[in-house]
Design a protein around this motif. Structure first.
Motif, mmCIF file in Angstrom:
data_model
loop_
_atom_site.group_PDB
_atom_site.id
_atom_site.type_symbol
_atom_site.label_atom_id
_atom_site.label_comp_id
_atom_site.label_asym_id
_atom_site.label_seq_id
_atom_site.Cartn_x
_atom_site.Cartn_y
_atom_site.Cartn_z
ATOM 1 N N TRP A 230 0.965 0.954 -1.411
ATOM 2 C CA TRP A 230 1.802 2.083 -1.824
ATOM 3 C C TRP A 230 2.173 2.962 -0.638
ATOM 4 O O TRP A 230 3.300 3.474 -0.559
ATOM 5 C CB TRP A 230 1.090 2.905 -2.899
ATOM 6 C CG TRP A 230 1.260 2.330 -4.262
ATOM 7 C CD1 TRP A 230 0.336 1.635 -4.990
ATOM 8 C CD2 TRP A 230 2.450 2.356 -5.063
ATOM 9 N NE1 TRP A 230 0.858 1.234 -6.186
ATOM 10 C CE2 TRP A 230 2.156 1.655 -6.270
ATOM 11 C CE3 TRP A 230 3.717 2.891 -4.883
ATOM 12 C CZ2 TRP A 230 3.089 1.493 -7.275
ATOM 13 C CZ3 TRP A 230 4.659 2.724 -5.899
ATOM 14 C CH2 TRP A 230 4.343 2.042 -7.071
ATOM 15 N N ILE A 231 1.221 3.137 0.287
ATOM 16 C CA ILE A 231 1.518 3.910 1.505
ATOM 17 C C ILE A 231 2.641 3.226 2.273
ATOM 18 O O ILE A 231 3.578 3.870 2.755
ATOM 19 C CB ILE A 231 0.257 4.032 2.392
ATOM 20 C CG1 ILE A 231 -0.787 4.910 1.702
ATOM 21 C CG2 ILE A 231 0.617 4.620 3.767
ATOM 22 C CD1 ILE A 231 -2.110 4.991 2.448
ATOM 23 N N GLY A 232 2.552 1.909 2.398
ATOM 24 C CA GLY A 232 3.580 1.156 3.111
ATOM 25 C C GLY A 232 4.931 1.231 2.435
ATOM 26 O O GLY A 232 5.968 1.384 3.099
ATOM 27 N N ILE A 233 4.943 1.131 1.095
ATOM 28 C CA ILE A 233 6.201 1.187 0.341
ATOM 29 C C ILE A 233 6.872 2.552 0.483
ATOM 30 O O ILE A 233 8.068 2.661 0.769
ATOM 31 C CB ILE A 233 5.941 0.872 -1.143
ATOM 32 C CG1 ILE A 233 5.607 -0.606 -1.320
ATOM 33 C CG2 ILE A 233 7.156 1.244 -2.000
ATOM 34 C CD1 ILE A 233 5.166 -0.972 -2.717
ATOM 35 N N ILE A 234 6.091 3.608 0.302
ATOM 36 C CA ILE A 234 6.636 4.967 0.407
ATOM 37 C C ILE A 234 7.125 5.239 1.826
ATOM 38 O O ILE A 234 8.182 5.849 2.043
ATOM 39 C CB ILE A 234 5.572 6.006 -0.007
ATOM 40 C CG1 ILE A 234 5.253 5.861 -1.502
ATOM 41 C CG2 ILE A 234 6.055 7.432 0.289
ATOM 42 C CD1 ILE A 234 4.086 6.692 -1.972
ATOM 43 N N ILE B 156 5.061 -1.075 8.443
ATOM 44 C CA ILE B 156 4.724 -2.393 8.997
ATOM 45 C C ILE B 156 3.215 -2.567 9.100
ATOM 46 O O ILE B 156 2.687 -3.666 8.946
ATOM 47 C CB ILE B 156 5.401 -2.588 10.370
ATOM 48 C CG1 ILE B 156 6.922 -2.684 10.191
ATOM 49 C CG2 ILE B 156 4.878 -3.837 11.069
ATOM 50 C CD1 ILE B 156 7.693 -2.737 11.495
ATOM 51 N N LYS B 157 2.510 -1.472 9.329
ATOM 52 C CA LYS B 157 1.051 -1.535 9.451
ATOM 53 C C LYS B 157 0.394 -1.876 8.110
ATOM 54 O O LYS B 157 -0.622 -2.584 8.070
ATOM 55 C CB LYS B 157 0.518 -0.195 9.977
ATOM 56 C CG LYS B 157 -0.979 -0.197 10.311
ATOM 57 C CD LYS B 157 -1.400 1.165 10.849
ATOM 58 C CE LYS B 157 -2.881 1.181 11.222
ATOM 59 N NZ LYS B 157 -3.176 0.371 12.412
ATOM 60 N N HIS B 158 0.965 -1.392 7.008
ATOM 61 C CA HIS B 158 0.301 -1.517 5.711
ATOM 62 C C HIS B 158 0.864 -2.600 4.790
ATOM 63 O O HIS B 158 0.206 -2.995 3.830
ATOM 64 C CB HIS B 158 0.329 -0.176 4.980
ATOM 65 C CG HIS B 158 -0.570 0.855 5.592
ATOM 66 N ND1 HIS B 158 -1.942 0.771 5.544
ATOM 67 C CD2 HIS B 158 -0.293 1.991 6.281
ATOM 68 C CE1 HIS B 158 -2.479 1.799 6.164
ATOM 69 N NE2 HIS B 158 -1.498 2.562 6.621
ATOM 70 N N ILE B 159 2.100 -3.053 5.046
ATOM 71 C CA ILE B 159 2.670 -4.125 4.217
ATOM 72 C C ILE B 159 3.281 -5.172 5.142
ATOM 73 O O ILE B 159 3.358 -4.973 6.353
ATOM 74 C CB ILE B 159 3.744 -3.595 3.236
ATOM 75 C CG1 ILE B 159 4.858 -2.852 3.990
ATOM 76 C CG2 ILE B 159 3.120 -2.701 2.193
ATOM 77 C CD1 ILE B 159 5.964 -2.317 3.085
ATOM 78 N N ASN C 97 5.506 -4.746 -8.864
ATOM 79 C CA ASN C 97 4.682 -5.905 -8.513
ATOM 80 C C ASN C 97 3.394 -5.484 -7.834
ATOM 81 O O ASN C 97 2.453 -6.269 -7.729
ATOM 82 C CB ASN C 97 5.499 -6.847 -7.600
ATOM 83 C CG ASN C 97 4.764 -8.134 -7.297
ATOM 84 O OD1 ASN C 97 4.390 -8.867 -8.197
ATOM 85 N ND2 ASN C 97 4.528 -8.405 -6.027
ATOM 86 N N GLU C 98 3.379 -4.256 -7.319
ATOM 87 C CA GLU C 98 2.213 -3.800 -6.553
ATOM 88 C C GLU C 98 1.117 -3.286 -7.480
ATOM 89 O O GLU C 98 1.382 -2.766 -8.517
ATOM 90 C CB GLU C 98 2.637 -2.687 -5.570
ATOM 91 C CG GLU C 98 3.708 -3.148 -4.588
ATOM 92 C CD GLU C 98 3.281 -4.328 -3.759
ATOM 93 O OE1 GLU C 98 2.093 -4.437 -3.439
ATOM 94 O OE2 GLU C 98 4.129 -5.167 -3.434
ATOM 95 N N MET D 38 -3.889 0.781 -2.602
ATOM 96 C CA MET D 38 -3.423 2.075 -2.080
ATOM 97 C C MET D 38 -2.640 1.889 -0.779
ATOM 98 O O MET D 38 -1.622 2.546 -0.554
ATOM 99 C CB MET D 38 -4.630 2.999 -1.827
ATOM 100 C CG MET D 38 -4.245 4.389 -1.353
ATOM 101 S SD MET D 38 -3.224 5.268 -2.572
ATOM 102 C CE MET D 38 -2.887 6.771 -1.690
ATOM 103 N N ALA D 39 -3.115 0.981 0.068
ATOM 104 C CA ALA D 39 -2.440 0.736 1.343
ATOM 105 C C ALA D 39 -1.013 0.243 1.126
ATOM 106 O O ALA D 39 -0.097 0.616 1.865
ATOM 107 C CB ALA D 39 -3.229 -0.286 2.170
#
Length: 291
Positions: A4-8, A238-241, A290-291, A1-2
């Protein structure tokens, strides 16, 4: 989930900066580059204070995190943004974005050398396809600008500042909330530009164009978009990915610029640009799947 948050968040940041690029390209014709950096920072600080107090107040942070966030703000915002705006004035929105692409490679290299970050094979393939699509979108846009060499130099220098700043953010944001971290970056960057403005006695010339109500309102709208969209979402990404992946995803900005230029400025979209956009989206899908 983290992830996806980073990607979005990274894609949202790219879209926000695309809007800002189109608008700042217009504002840059009347507002000096350093002036845009200063007043953007000033208004952003107010917006971040509102957000922080609405979400529970400031987070505590160590001296280590404080130092790196401050340094990140000075390098990435006060220096990087000023060089970016100057390059934007010299080259134009679509041309400047082409040089921004090199920043993704520089960031990936620095994140590997300094943070030991590596993408998966599939992510590298997706990143390569994505960047190729963006090059197709932006290539051939060079125009005859009188300060072209200065713009190219400023563009390369700005992306180096952005890349270094991203690394500094990554090593300091793990235990700090995104709004608090964004605020301190904004504060120190704005203070450094303000110091330059007062010592050079250019504050008044920076402010003069904003006396026009229409220019001021357009500027304020843009600041809201890049503060809550560009800066805040990029920090969240940057925090999540990884810094590398966040940087690659932010490279989709030219596609958003293409779309917004068509919607806002009624610019014609060529077949080459459509092909490039399709390739970019294909690379993005490879990364996301890939995620």
């Amino acid at each position: 989930m983290a992830e996806w948050i980073g990607i979005i968040a990274a894609l949202g940041s790219a879209a926000s900066w695309a809007f800002a690029t189109v608008v700042f390209d217009r504002l840059g014709k009347v507002i000096p580059a350093a002036g845009m950096t200063f007043f953007k920072g000033l208004f952003s600080i107010v917006l971040m204070l509102i957000l922080i107090f609405c979400t529970g107040g400031f987070d505590s942070l160590s001296l280590h995190d404080f130092f790196f966030l401050a340094l990140s703000g000075i390098i990435g915002i006060s220096i990087g943004d000023t060089l970016f705006f100057r390059s934007l004035q010299d080259l134009g929105a679509k041309v400047q974005v082409l040089y921004f692409m090199l920043g993704q490679v520089v960031t990936m290299l620095l994140s590997f050398l300094l943070l030991g970050e590596l993408l998966t094979v599939r992510e590298y393939i997706g990143a390569t396809v994505l960047l190729c699509g963006i090059i197709i979108v932006t290539i051939g846009k060079q125009e005859d600008h009188p300060n072209k060499l200065r713009g190219i130099f400023g563009g390369f220098a700005s992306i180096l500042c952005f890349s270094i700043s991203s690394i500094l953010v990554k090593v300091s944001i793990a235990d700090v909330g995104v709004p608090t971290a964004t605020f301190w970056r904004m504060l120190f960057s704005t203070m450094s530009v303000m110091f330059i403005g007062f010592t050079s006695k250019r504050i008044v010339t920076w402010y003069t164009p904003l006396r026009q109500v229409r220019t001021l309102l357009l500027f304020l709208l843009n600041v809201v978009v890049i503060t809550y969209g560009g800066f805040l979402l990029s920090m969240l990404a940057i925090k999540h990915i990884t810094v590398s992946l966040a940087s690659v995803l932010s490279a989709t900005e030219p596609v958003f610029v293409l779309l917004l230029a068509f919607i806002i400025n009624k610019e014609r979209v060529t077949k080459r640009e459509l092909v490039g956009a399709a390739i970019t989206i294909s690379g993005l899908l490879v990364i996301i799947l890939n995620e």
